[in-house]
Design a protein around this motif. Sequence first.
Motif, PDB file in Angstrom:
ATOM      1  N   ASP A   1      -2.814   1.849  23.168  1.00 32.57           N
ATOM      2  CA  ASP A   1      -3.211   3.220  23.477  1.00 32.57           C
ATOM      3  C   ASP A   1      -2.095   4.156  23.037  1.00 32.57           C
ATOM      4  N   PRO A   2      -2.249   4.815  21.891  1.00 28.65           N
ATOM      5  CA  PRO A   2      -3.453   4.879  21.068  1.00 28.65           C
ATOM      6  C   PRO A   2      -3.598   3.638  20.173  1.00 28.65           C
ATOM      7  N   TYR A   3      -4.755   3.584  19.525  1.00 30.57           N
ATOM      8  CA  TYR A   3      -5.038   2.502  18.582  1.00 30.57           C
ATOM      9  C   TYR A   3      -4.012   2.515  17.458  1.00 30.57           C
ATOM     10  N   ASP A   4      -3.534   1.332  17.092  1.00 23.93           N
ATOM     11  CA  ASP A   4      -2.515   1.220  16.048  1.00 23.93           C
ATOM     12  C   ASP A   4      -3.002   0.238  14.978  1.00 23.93           C
ATOM     13  N   PRO A   5      -3.537   0.755  13.855  1.00 21.41           N
ATOM     14  CA  PRO A   5      -4.082  -0.152  12.823  1.00 21.41           C
ATOM     15  C   PRO A   5      -3.060  -1.114  12.251  1.00 21.41           C
ATOM     16  N   GLU A   6      -1.794  -0.726  12.216  1.00 22.39           N
ATOM     17  CA  GLU A   6      -0.772  -1.615  11.654  1.00 22.39           C
ATOM     18  C   GLU A   6      -0.549  -2.839  12.542  1.00 22.39           C
ATOM     19  N   ARG A   7      -0.673  -2.660  13.843  1.00 22.54           N
ATOM     20  CA  ARG A   7      -0.529  -3.806  14.744  1.00 22.54           C
ATOM     21  C   ARG A   7      -1.801  -4.659  14.767  1.00 22.54           C
ATOM     22  N   VAL A   8      -2.936  -4.021  14.608  1.00 23.16           N
ATOM     23  CA  VAL A   8      -4.203  -4.761  14.606  1.00 23.16           C
ATOM     24  C   VAL A   8      -4.342  -5.612  13.345  1.00 23.16           C
ATOM     25  N   HIS A   9      -3.963  -5.042  12.204  1.00 21.09           N
ATOM     26  CA  HIS A   9      -4.119  -5.745  10.929  1.00 21.09           C
ATOM     27  C   HIS A   9      -3.236  -6.999  10.897  1.00 21.09           C
ATOM     28  N   GLY A  10      -3.857  -8.148  10.716  1.00 25.67           N
ATOM     29  CA  GLY A  10      -3.134  -9.415  10.685  1.00 25.67           C
ATOM     30  C   GLY A  10      -3.006 -10.099  12.034  1.00 25.67           C
ATOM     31  N   HIS A  11      -3.528  -9.472  13.096  1.00 28.09           N
ATOM     32  CA  HIS A  11      -3.438 -10.075  14.433  1.00 28.09           C
ATOM     33  C   HIS A  11      -4.275 -11.354  14.492  1.00 28.09           C
ATOM     34  N   GLU A  12      -3.704 -12.398  15.068  1.00 26.72           N
ATOM     35  CA  GLU A  12      -4.424 -13.663  15.240  1.00 26.72           C
ATOM     36  C   GLU A  12      -5.178 -13.637  16.567  1.00 26.72           C
ATOM     37  N   LEU A  13      -6.479 -13.767  16.482  1.00 29.90           N
ATOM     38  CA  LEU A  13      -7.343 -13.676  17.655  1.00 29.90           C
ATOM     39  C   LEU A  13      -7.927 -15.052  17.958  1.00 29.90           C
ATOM     40  N   LEU A  14      -7.647 -15.570  19.142  1.00 23.17           N
ATOM     41  CA  LEU A  14      -8.120 -16.895  19.535  1.00 23.17           C
ATOM     42  C   LEU A  14      -9.550 -16.827  20.070  1.00 23.17           C
ATOM     43  N   LEU A  15     -10.316 -17.885  19.833  1.00 19.28           N
ATOM     44  CA  LEU A  15     -11.661 -17.976  20.399  1.00 19.28           C
ATOM     45  C   LEU A  15     -11.596 -17.886  21.918  1.00 19.28           C
ATOM     46  N   ALA A  16     -10.613 -18.533  22.529  1.00 17.06           N
ATOM     47  CA  ALA A  16     -10.471 -18.491  23.987  1.00 17.06           C
ATOM     48  C   ALA A  16     -10.274 -17.059  24.474  1.00 17.06           C
ATOM     49  N   THR A  17      -9.555 -16.254  23.711  1.00 19.05           N
ATOM     50  CA  THR A  17      -9.341 -14.851  24.076  1.00 19.05           C
ATOM     51  C   THR A  17     -10.645 -14.069  24.002  1.00 19.05           C
ATOM     52  N   VAL A  18     -11.417 -14.300  22.949  1.00 20.29           N
ATOM     53  CA  VAL A  18     -12.704 -13.610  22.805  1.00 20.29           C
ATOM     54  C   VAL A  18     -13.618 -13.950  23.975  1.00 20.29           C
ATOM     55  N   GLU A  19     -13.620 -15.218  24.375  1.00 20.64           N
ATOM     56  CA  GLU A  19     -14.471 -15.638  25.496  1.00 20.64           C
ATOM     57  C   GLU A  19     -14.026 -14.991  26.802  1.00 20.64           C
ATOM     58  N   LEU A  20     -12.715 -14.862  27.004  1.00 15.23           N
ATOM     59  CA  LEU A  20     -12.209 -14.195  28.201  1.00 15.23           C
ATOM     60  C   LEU A  20     -12.573 -12.711  28.206  1.00 15.23           C
ATOM     61  N   LEU A  21     -12.448 -12.070  27.056  1.00 10.92           N
ATOM     62  CA  LEU A  21     -12.805 -10.658  26.953  1.00 10.92           C
ATOM     63  C   LEU A  21     -14.294 -10.456  27.202  1.00 10.92           C
ATOM     64  N   GLU A  22     -15.089 -11.355  26.668  1.00 18.76           N
ATOM     65  CA  GLU A  22     -16.542 -11.288  26.876  1.00 18.76           C
ATOM     66  C   GLU A  22     -16.875 -11.337  28.361  1.00 18.76           C
ATOM     67  N   ALA A  23     -16.284 -12.298  29.069  1.00 18.57           N
ATOM     68  CA  ALA A  23     -16.548 -12.443  30.506  1.00 18.57           C
ATOM     69  C   ALA A  23     -16.072 -11.221  31.280  1.00 18.57           C
ATOM     70  N   ARG A  24     -14.897 -10.727  30.941  1.00 16.00           N
ATOM     71  CA  ARG A  24     -14.337  -9.558  31.638  1.00 16.00           C
ATOM     72  C   ARG A  24     -15.196  -8.316  31.430  1.00 16.00           C
ATOM     73  N   LEU A  25     -15.575  -8.042  30.186  1.00 18.88           N
ATOM     74  CA  LEU A  25     -16.328  -6.832  29.873  1.00 18.88           C
ATOM     75  C   LEU A  25     -17.757  -6.894  30.403  1.00 18.88           C
ATOM     76  N   ALA A  26     -18.328  -8.100  30.447  1.00 18.11           N
ATOM     77  CA  ALA A  26     -19.714  -8.253  30.902  1.00 18.11           C
ATOM     78  C   ALA A  26     -19.860  -7.981  32.396  1.00 18.11           C
ATOM     79  N   GLU A  27     -18.766  -8.111  33.146  1.00 17.30           N
ATOM     80  CA  GLU A  27     -18.815  -7.843  34.588  1.00 17.30           C
ATOM     81  C   GLU A  27     -18.757  -6.349  34.905  1.00 17.30           C
ATOM     82  N   MET A  28     -18.407  -5.542  33.924  1.00 26.02           N
ATOM     83  CA  MET A  28     -18.224  -4.109  34.143  1.00 26.02           C
ATOM     84  C   MET A  28     -19.507  -3.339  33.837  1.00 26.02           C
ATOM     85  N   THR A  29     -19.614  -2.156  34.446  1.00 32.70           N
ATOM     86  CA  THR A  29     -20.642  -1.214  34.027  1.00 32.70           C
ATOM     87  C   THR A  29     -20.181  -0.551  32.725  1.00 32.70           C
ATOM     88  N   GLU A  30     -21.101   0.101  32.057  1.00 29.01           N
ATOM     89  CA  GLU A  30     -20.719   0.808  30.832  1.00 29.01           C
ATOM     90  C   GLU A  30     -19.640   1.859  31.124  1.00 29.01           C
TER      91      GLU A  30
END
Length: 308
Positions: free
Chosen positions: A224-253
């Motif tokens: 915060d704010p979004y930083d494209p230089e830090r995002v570019h090349g970031h290694e994203l694990l499947l386990a992380t995506v699954e955790l984010l999915e579970a976390r976000l799905a419990e929230m309201t919009e």
Amino acid sequence: MRVAVVDIGTNSTRLLIADVESGGGAVQARVRRSQVTRLGHGVDASGKLDDESVQRTWRVLTEYREEIDELDCEANLAVLTSAVRDASNGPEFAGRVREELGLDAKVLSGDEEAQLTFLGAMSGRPAAVEPTVVIDIGGGSTEFVVGTGRSAGFHVSTPSGVVRMSERHIHTDPPRPGELQALREDTRAVFLAHLPEDERAPVRRGIAVAGTATSAASIEMELDPYDPERVHGHELLLATVELLEARLAEMTEEQRREVVGLHPDRAPTIVAGMILLSVAMEVMGLEQVEVSEHDILYGGALRVAGVG
């Protein structure tokens, strides 16, 4: 050569103004803009672009046209993808973009979209020495492009994107478990129907482009704010995506709009996005992907400059 590329997508409308070297093809971004316009809202159900979505997108395109003029771009390209491709009034909208805004508007086939995406993802990096898949999750479709070197081999555009799947399956806030399961099963069936096992098996590496993947990286790093230089090349694990999915799905919009690292306009579709990304990684046998800021915009810039 200074060029402008506009990506008129199902969920967002984006602009890249860049200088492209004629020899090596290096792309130096000067301006990057992205606004969630949801041009494809309702297309899956109605088969056409609705007036409100068109007006919303048109306002952004007008702003982009002014910026293109201010920076003296020598050439431009506007790529229109899944929503316009699938809508009965898509050709009419593309014609307006061409005639009234003076943008070189092209409605891309799924194959053309895949080729430009791979070209962009490979820009600014060493050529792939092992089979690599580029995963591009959009609003109306998800592209898979497998290639080595700088050339795409197998490529396919699947009719599953964050807007399409959200509208099809998510009807409560927060979504019910049954809705999420139906979305996951539908996504898996679509992906497997379009991705032959003999094309998936050799893949050893994955690159994920576009808003879902970059949002996942940004949320994980709490940017915060979004930083494209830090995002570019970031290694994203499947386990992380699954955790984010579970976390976000419990929230309201409304709660998702407050998540650090997530642009509020992506709150309505980010849950579907995480499901699509996790299923894509599972189907391709990937435990992690590299997130890239270089996508179809970069591929378009190279193509306009005559490099790609």
